[in-house]
Structure formats: structure tokens, C-alpha cells
Motif scaffolding. Sequence first.
Motif, short mmCIF file in Angstrom:
data_model
loop_
_atom_site.label_atom_id
_atom_site.label_comp_id
_atom_site.label_asym_id
_atom_site.label_seq_id
_atom_site.Cartn_x
_atom_site.Cartn_y
_atom_site.Cartn_z
N GLU A 39 -19.32 -0.63 -5.58
CA GLU A 39 -18.82 0.00 -4.34
C GLU A 39 -19.06 1.51 -4.34
O GLU A 39 -19.08 2.14 -3.29
CB GLU A 39 -17.33 -0.28 -4.18
CG GLU A 39 -17.01 -1.75 -3.90
CD GLU A 39 -15.52 -1.97 -3.71
OE1 GLU A 39 -14.77 -0.97 -3.74
OE2 GLU A 39 -15.13 -3.13 -3.54
N LEU A 40 -19.22 2.08 -5.53
CA LEU A 40 -19.50 3.51 -5.62
C LEU A 40 -20.73 3.88 -4.81
O LEU A 40 -20.78 4.95 -4.18
CB LEU A 40 -19.72 3.89 -7.10
CG LEU A 40 -20.12 5.35 -7.38
CD1 LEU A 40 -18.95 6.29 -7.12
CD2 LEU A 40 -20.60 5.51 -8.82
N PHE A 41 -21.74 3.00 -4.76
CA PHE A 41 -23.00 3.31 -4.09
C PHE A 41 -22.87 3.25 -2.57
O PHE A 41 -23.79 3.67 -1.86
CB PHE A 41 -24.10 2.35 -4.58
CG PHE A 41 -24.42 2.53 -6.02
CD1 PHE A 41 -25.10 3.64 -6.47
CD2 PHE A 41 -24.01 1.59 -6.96
CE1 PHE A 41 -25.40 3.81 -7.82
CE2 PHE A 41 -24.30 1.75 -8.31
CZ PHE A 41 -24.99 2.86 -8.74
N ASN A 42 -21.77 2.74 -2.06
CA ASN A 42 -21.55 2.77 -0.61
C ASN A 42 -21.12 4.16 -0.13
O ASN A 42 -21.43 4.57 0.98
CB ASN A 42 -20.47 1.75 -0.21
CG ASN A 42 -20.92 0.32 -0.43
OD1 ASN A 42 -22.11 0.02 -0.33
ND2 ASN A 42 -19.98 -0.56 -0.75
N LEU A 43 -20.40 4.87 -0.99
CA LEU A 43 -19.85 6.17 -0.62
C LEU A 43 -20.72 7.34 -1.07
O LEU A 43 -20.83 8.34 -0.36
CB LEU A 43 -18.45 6.32 -1.23
CG LEU A 43 -17.63 7.55 -0.83
CD1 LEU A 43 -17.47 7.62 0.68
CD2 LEU A 43 -16.27 7.52 -1.52
N MET A 44 -21.38 7.22 -2.21
CA MET A 44 -22.12 8.33 -2.80
C MET A 44 -23.21 8.90 -1.87
O MET A 44 -23.30 10.12 -1.69
CB MET A 44 -22.74 7.90 -4.12
CG MET A 44 -23.38 9.02 -4.91
SD MET A 44 -22.16 10.17 -5.58
CE MET A 44 -21.48 9.18 -6.91
N PRO A 45 -24.07 8.07 -1.25
CA PRO A 45 -25.12 8.64 -0.39
C PRO A 45 -24.56 9.47 0.76
O PRO A 45 -25.13 10.49 1.14
CB PRO A 45 -25.87 7.40 0.12
CG PRO A 45 -25.58 6.34 -0.88
CD PRO A 45 -24.19 6.61 -1.36
N LEU A 46 -23.43 9.02 1.34
CA LEU A 46 -22.84 9.76 2.45
C LEU A 46 -22.35 11.13 2.01
O LEU A 46 -22.51 12.12 2.72
CB LEU A 46 -21.67 8.95 3.05
CG LEU A 46 -22.04 7.61 3.69
CD1 LEU A 46 -20.78 6.86 4.11
CD2 LEU A 46 -22.93 7.84 4.91
N ARG A 47 -21.74 11.18 0.81
CA ARG A 47 -21.24 12.47 0.30
C ARG A 47 -22.40 13.43 0.00
O ARG A 47 -22.34 14.61 0.32
CB ARG A 47 -20.42 12.23 -0.97
CG ARG A 47 -19.08 11.54 -0.72
CD ARG A 47 -18.15 12.43 0.10
NE ARG A 47 -17.79 13.64 -0.61
CZ ARG A 47 -16.74 13.74 -1.43
NH1 ARG A 47 -15.94 12.70 -1.62
NH2 ARG A 47 -16.48 14.87 -2.04
N ILE A 48 -23.45 12.90 -0.61
CA ILE A 48 -24.60 13.74 -0.93
C ILE A 48 -25.27 14.24 0.34
O ILE A 48 -25.62 15.42 0.46
CB ILE A 48 -25.61 12.96 -1.82
CG1 ILE A 48 -24.99 12.72 -3.21
CG2 ILE A 48 -26.93 13.71 -1.95
CD1 ILE A 48 -25.81 11.81 -4.09
#
Length: 436
Positions: A39-48
Motif C-alpha cells: 500500500e506504500l506505493f499507492n501514496l508515495m508517487p503522489l507525495r513525490i
Amino acid sequence: MSALILFITVFGALLIGFPVAFTLGGVSMILGLINFGPELFNLMPLRIWGGITNFVLVAVPLFVYMGVMLEKSGIAEEMLETMALLFGKIRGGMGISVILVGAMLAAATGIVGATVVTMGLLSLPTMVKRGYNIPLSCGIICAAGTLGQIIPPSVALVIIASVFNLSIGDIYLGAFIPGFLLVGLYLLYVIIIAIFKGEQVPAMPEEDLAKFRSDKMFRRIFFAFLLPMALIVAVLGSIFAGIASPTESAAVGAFGATLLALAKRSLNYKKAMAVMYDTMNLTAMVFTLLIGATAFGLVFRGMQGDTIILEFIEKTNMNPTTFLILVNAIIFIAGFFIDYIEISFIVLPIVGPIFQSMGLDLLWIGVLIGLNFQTSFLTPPFGFSLFYLQSVAPKEVTINHIYRGIVPFIVLQVIAIGIVIYYPQLALWLPKVLSK
């Protein structure tokens, strides 16, 4: 425990010598995946994506371009030579000129490495030849060359503003008085040396000064001072007057630096390519670090690391002033080993919310941290300004000379930090007055 493991692993990898950006991003992604799963990969791209598309950070490549252009075109070199001759008649005149040119280059470029190398190549051999004390000469050049960290338009202040979510215009205004307070302390130190130990800072020979006066003096002053000063006024004046945003004024500065290079007839295809390459290289470094730091911040907060620190402070009954001094001490010590960009992206996202919860003004904190970042370039064993100077120093100048010479200037910087802690209005008065 997970947050502590993350923090220790990152610092351990940095001390071993792993690249900072990839250490921050890689360690965070691995431990984040272990703790939170896919699930980490669902949020990380948006933050970057949110970080790298921040309009404020467009100012970074533009200010970098402006500084590199002034350095490559030789304008910085002419500023230094002309100022040295203008002040050469008095004892300590060359030291004073190096500090003033360092301040001018800081206000025109904000690029520390280029400033130290330029002044080291031009001033240090001459200062040694004229009988200046070698450690003192090294200290003056290194300290003056790092003024770009605190005097606007500093890239460091842009990064602090982006992390703390502050207005770049406000932090530039806030840093203006503390920055020139530091310049004043440097000048005062050189003047005291000139009064009590004049043999360490002799005046220049009269024949050199006479030649300067007879050799198109006013033309040199016009190109070396008036035109660069006009560029500085255009960049900072447009920000302070509210005519342009910092990003827009950075574009004015980049365009103005190009016009100055063209007017000096020192810009050709080869130099233009070198300027663009250096700009791209430095900008890519900053944004790669930003991506790694974004991953670190997201995982660290997800592990409740900031909450743990806040609870620790509450349990120890640490008051805001004590915490402020502790954080500055940590940044000062971290500066012995890692760069200000790394400190910005590792430490500031953690302490920023805590400062806010304590009711401290983040603008004041940001200016204090900007002052503190000066020391990361000067403190052994990994002070970059020390290495920049050593790389261009004459053979008779050793690293021991450089280390000895920089100590008084580090003390002056700590004094400046203490003054701004004790008198917060030095950082808050100008933004308050000009924002009305």
C-alpha cells in the motif's frame, strides 16, 4: 522502534559513504515496504509528484544559473580585483574587500563553491605575496565565500521555505538583517586585527594602486560594480517591493546575468554550454535529494516518529527555548559530517511541526537555521568550503592553515546565531514592516 531503526540506518549508511539521495529513498522504501506492505506505493508517487511540482522550487535552477553565469563570465573576478585595489590603501584593506565582495557575490549568486574557488584563485596568492597572515587569509576567504547561504537570494533559504511552507519573499526579508549582521562581525574582526596586529594585514604597495588609478579606473568600477549592483537591486528589489514573486525575480536575475555576460563580451557557445551543464547538474542533485527526503519523511511520519519525539520532549519538560537550542546544536554537529541540503530534508521535516506545536515562529526558526547552515561549509572534517579552497591554494598553504584560520569565523557565526535567538525581531521586523 521502527522509526528509530529507520533513523539509525539512514545515518549509518550516510557515515559509511553511501549517496545521500539514494540512501534516504532506498532505506525508506525498504523499511516502509516491510512495515506497511505494498500500500506504500499507492501514496508515495503522489507525495513525490507534489514535491517536485512545487512552483516555489522553480527559483532554484534560475538562481543557480544566475550564479554560474556570473562566475563563468569573469564578472565575479573583476569585482574582486577592483574592490581589492579600492581598499588596498589601508591595513586590512584586502581582507575587507574579500568580505565585501563575498557579500556582493552572495547577493548576486548564492553559489558557495564558485565564490570560494574564485576568491581563492585570485585573492589568496596575492594576500600571501603581500605578507598577510596565511591562516587569517584562508579564514577570511572561506567565511566570505559561504555568505551565499544566508544572504538572499540564497538557495538554502528557498529549500528551508519549501520544507517549512513559508513565503520565500518573507524568509528573504527575514534573513537580510541577520545576514549583514554576520558581514559586520567579519569586518569588525578584520578591523580589530588591523588595529592591534597590523603586520598580519599590511596595506598594498603604492605603485600597484597608482597603476590601478591610471588604468581606466572608472570603466572598471562601472563594469565591476555598478552593473552587478543594478542586477542585485533588480532581483532583491523586485521581491522586497512586491513587484515580482521570488520565482519571477529569479528569472529576471538569470536573464540579467546573461545580458551582463554579453555586455562584457565574455559569453560564447562553450561557456554557455558549461553554464547550462553546471546548472542542470546542481539542480538535478537538489531534486534527487528532494525525492529521497520525501520518501523518508512519509515513512518516518507513518511510523509515528514525529509523535515519539514530541512525547519525549513533553516527558522531559523541555521548554521551547531549550528545544530550539538543542535543535541548533544538532544541526551544528550534523554540519561536521553532512551537507545543508541533506540536513534540510532529514531534520527540518521532523522538527518543523514540533516548533509549530510549541508556538514558535517558523520564519524566525528558518532564518536561524539558515545562519546555522553557514557552519556546515566551514566545520572540519567535511566542510566543503575548506576543500574548495585547498583545491586552488598555493603550495605553501596547507590544510592545517585553513583549519586554524576558520576557527574565529565559526565562533563569530555562533555569536550571530546567539544574537538572533536573543533578539528574534532581527529576523521578524523587516518582513512585518514591508508586508503592511
